[in-house]
Design a protein around this motif. Sequence first.
Motif, PDB file in Angstrom:
ATOM      1  N   GLY A   9      21.742  31.986  38.472  1.00 46.20           N
ATOM      2  CA  GLY A   9      22.518  31.345  39.527  1.00 46.20           C
ATOM      3  C   GLY A   9      23.975  31.104  39.160  1.00 46.20           C
ATOM      4  N   ASP A  10      24.406  31.519  37.974  1.00 46.35           N
ATOM      5  CA  ASP A  10      25.806  31.346  37.560  1.00 46.35           C
ATOM      6  C   ASP A  10      26.598  32.570  38.022  1.00 46.35           C
ATOM      7  OD1 ASP A  10      28.156  30.610  36.421  1.00 46.35           O
ATOM      8  OD2 ASP A  10      27.453  30.673  34.342  1.00 46.35           O
ATOM      9  N   TYR A  11      27.063  32.504  39.264  1.00 46.24           N
ATOM     10  CA  TYR A  11      27.685  33.665  39.885  1.00 46.24           C
ATOM     11  C   TYR A  11      29.036  33.990  39.264  1.00 46.24           C
ATOM     12  CZ  TYR A  11      23.937  33.175  43.214  1.00 46.24           C
ATOM     13  OH  TYR A  11      22.696  33.093  43.777  1.00 46.24           O
ATOM     14  N   LEU A  12      29.731  32.983  38.772  1.00 47.67           N
ATOM     15  CA  LEU A  12      30.999  33.245  38.098  1.00 47.67           C
ATOM     16  C   LEU A  12      30.759  34.041  36.814  1.00 47.67           C
ATOM     17  CD1 LEU A  12      34.040  32.837  38.026  1.00 47.67           C
ATOM     18  CD2 LEU A  12      33.651  30.721  36.790  1.00 47.67           C
ATOM     19  N   CYS A  13      29.714  33.692  36.095  1.00 49.31           N
ATOM     20  CA  CYS A  13      29.368  34.435  34.879  1.00 49.31           C
ATOM     21  C   CYS A  13      28.961  35.866  35.237  1.00 49.31           C
ATOM     22  CB  CYS A  13      28.250  33.730  34.134  1.00 49.31           C
ATOM     23  SG  CYS A  13      27.825  34.492  32.561  1.00 49.31           S
ATOM     24  N   TYR A  14      28.236  36.031  36.340  1.00 48.73           N
ATOM     25  CA  TYR A  14      27.866  37.377  36.784  1.00 48.73           C
ATOM     26  C   TYR A  14      29.118  38.209  37.078  1.00 48.73           C
ATOM     27  CZ  TYR A  14      23.104  35.611  37.718  1.00 48.73           C
ATOM     28  OH  TYR A  14      21.855  35.077  37.613  1.00 48.73           O
ATOM     29  N   PHE A  15      30.057  37.597  37.777  1.00 45.30           N
ATOM     30  CA  PHE A  15      31.286  38.308  38.140  1.00 45.30           C
ATOM     31  C   PHE A  15      32.082  38.692  36.895  1.00 45.30           C
ATOM     32  CE2 PHE A  15      35.833  38.223  39.100  1.00 45.30           C
ATOM     33  CZ  PHE A  15      35.898  39.219  40.060  1.00 45.30           C
ATOM     34  N   GLU A  16      32.228  37.754  35.956  1.00 48.01           N
ATOM     35  CA  GLU A  16      32.981  38.051  34.726  1.00 48.01           C
ATOM     36  C   GLU A  16      32.291  39.121  33.898  1.00 48.01           C
ATOM     37  OE1 GLU A  16      33.433  34.286  32.826  1.00 48.01           O
ATOM     38  OE2 GLU A  16      35.332  33.880  33.851  1.00 48.01           O
ATOM     39  N   ALA A  17      30.959  39.069  33.823  1.00 50.44           N
ATOM     40  CA  ALA A  17      30.218  40.079  33.067  1.00 50.44           C
ATOM     41  C   ALA A  17      30.374  41.452  33.721  1.00 50.44           C
ATOM     42  CB  ALA A  17      28.742  39.693  32.973  1.00 50.44           C
ATOM     43  N   GLU A  18      30.387  41.479  35.049  1.00 48.48           N
ATOM     44  CA  GLU A  18      30.583  42.744  35.762  1.00 48.48           C
ATOM     45  C   GLU A  18      31.974  43.312  35.489  1.00 48.48           C
ATOM     46  OE1 GLU A  18      29.594  45.944  37.992  1.00 48.48           O
ATOM     47  OE2 GLU A  18      28.238  44.275  37.608  1.00 48.48           O
ATOM     48  N   ALA A  19      32.997  42.449  35.524  1.00 51.68           N
ATOM     49  CA  ALA A  19      34.368  42.893  35.246  1.00 51.68           C
ATOM     50  C   ALA A  19      34.486  43.389  33.803  1.00 51.68           C
ATOM     51  CB  ALA A  19      35.354  41.766  35.510  1.00 51.68           C
ATOM     52  N   GLN A  20      33.843  42.688  32.870  1.00 52.35           N
ATOM     53  CA  GLN A  20      33.860  43.105  31.470  1.00 52.35           C
ATOM     54  C   GLN A  20      33.173  44.455  31.311  1.00 52.35           C
ATOM     55  OE1 GLN A  20      35.141  41.208  28.683  1.00 52.35           O
ATOM     56  NE2 GLN A  20      34.972  43.251  27.854  1.00 52.35           N
ATOM     57  N   TRP A  21      32.060  44.650  31.997  1.00 52.10           N
ATOM     58  CA  TRP A  21      31.346  45.923  31.916  1.00 52.10           C
ATOM     59  C   TRP A  21      32.208  47.057  32.440  1.00 52.10           C
ATOM     60  CZ3 TRP A  21      29.641  49.425  35.627  1.00 52.10           C
ATOM     61  CH2 TRP A  21      28.772  50.402  35.165  1.00 52.10           C
ATOM     62  N   ARG A  22      32.917  46.819  33.565  1.00 47.71           N
ATOM     63  CA  ARG A  22      33.784  47.853  34.118  1.00 47.71           C
ATOM     64  C   ARG A  22      34.920  48.211  33.154  1.00 47.71           C
ATOM     65  NH1 ARG A  22      32.417  48.956  39.282  1.00 47.71           N
ATOM     66  NH2 ARG A  22      31.314  47.357  40.426  1.00 47.71           N
ATOM     67  N   ARG A  23      35.519  47.205  32.521  1.00 49.02           N
ATOM     68  CA  ARG A  23      36.574  47.490  31.541  1.00 49.02           C
ATOM     69  C   ARG A  23      36.013  48.275  30.361  1.00 49.02           C
ATOM     70  NH1 ARG A  23      38.247  42.136  32.885  1.00 49.02           N
ATOM     71  NH2 ARG A  23      37.089  41.292  31.119  1.00 49.02           N
ATOM     72  N   ASP A  24      34.839  47.884  29.885  1.00 52.79           N
ATOM     73  CA  ASP A  24      34.214  48.611  28.770  1.00 52.79           C
ATOM     74  C   ASP A  24      33.921  50.057  29.153  1.00 52.79           C
ATOM     75  OD1 ASP A  24      34.327  46.357  27.221  1.00 52.79           O
ATOM     76  OD2 ASP A  24      32.222  45.804  27.511  1.00 52.79           O
ATOM     77  N   ARG A  25      33.478  50.268  30.377  1.00 50.56           N
ATOM     78  CA  ARG A  25      33.183  51.629  30.821  1.00 50.56           C
ATOM     79  C   ARG A  25      34.462  52.467  30.864  1.00 50.56           C
ATOM     80  NH1 ARG A  25      29.903  53.363  36.318  1.00 50.56           N
ATOM     81  NH2 ARG A  25      29.843  55.576  35.855  1.00 50.56           N
ATOM     82  N   LEU A  26      35.554  51.884  31.372  1.00 47.12           N
ATOM     83  CA  LEU A  26      36.826  52.615  31.386  1.00 47.12           C
ATOM     84  C   LEU A  26      37.303  52.939  29.976  1.00 47.12           C
ATOM     85  CD1 LEU A  26      38.758  50.769  34.233  1.00 47.12           C
ATOM     86  CD2 LEU A  26      37.824  53.078  34.277  1.00 47.12           C
TER      87      LEU A  26
END
Length: 175
Positions: free
Chosen positions: A80-97
Motif C-alpha cells: 500500500g506504499d504507493y510512493l515507494c512503488y512509484f520511486e521503485a518504478e522510476a529507479q527500475w526505468r533508470r537502471d534499464r536505460l
Amino acid sequence: MPEDSKREAYNLPPTRTPESDRITSVPNPAHLIQTVFDYVVDAPITFVREWIERQQAKNKFYYYHQKFRRVPDLSECLEGDYLCYFEAEAQWRRDRLVDQEIVEIIRERLGACKHREGPNQFQNCAKEAELLAQVTKAYQDRYGDLGVHGNARTCLMKQKHRMMEERKAKANDSQ
C-alpha cells in the motif's frame, strides 16, 4: 619662405572644433528620459541580477552530472506504499536505460575493434566479443521477454520465476 599671397582665399581649418554653447532654461527631454530609465528600470534590474549571480556562484549546480539516490527495490516496499512503488518504478526505468547504454557501448567497442583489426578480428577481438556475450546475456536474463509494457513488478516476477526454476533444477540434479 615667402608668405602665401592667397591665404585669405584658402583659410586653414580651425585647430579645435568649437564647443556648442547652447545653454537653455529647458532641459533636454531625451536626457531626462534616459536618466529616469536608468534609475527606475535599469538600476533595480541590474542589482537583482548581480545578487542572483552572486548567490549562484556560491552554490554551483552541475545539472549534467545528476546523481539520484538509490531507492528501495519493489520487493522492499510495504504493501500500500504507493510512493515507494512509484520511486521503485522510476529507479527500475533508470537502471534499464543505463543497462541499455552499457550494452550499446560494448557493441560499439566490438564494432570499432572489428573495423580496426579487419581480417584478424576473430583472434584480436575475442575479449570484446566475450564481454558483449556476457553483457547481452545478463540484459536478456533481466529484461528479456518483458515487452513494451514491462515494469518493475513484471521484472521482479520474472526474476522470482527464474530463481524458482533454478532451485528446481538444482534439486533434480542432486537426486
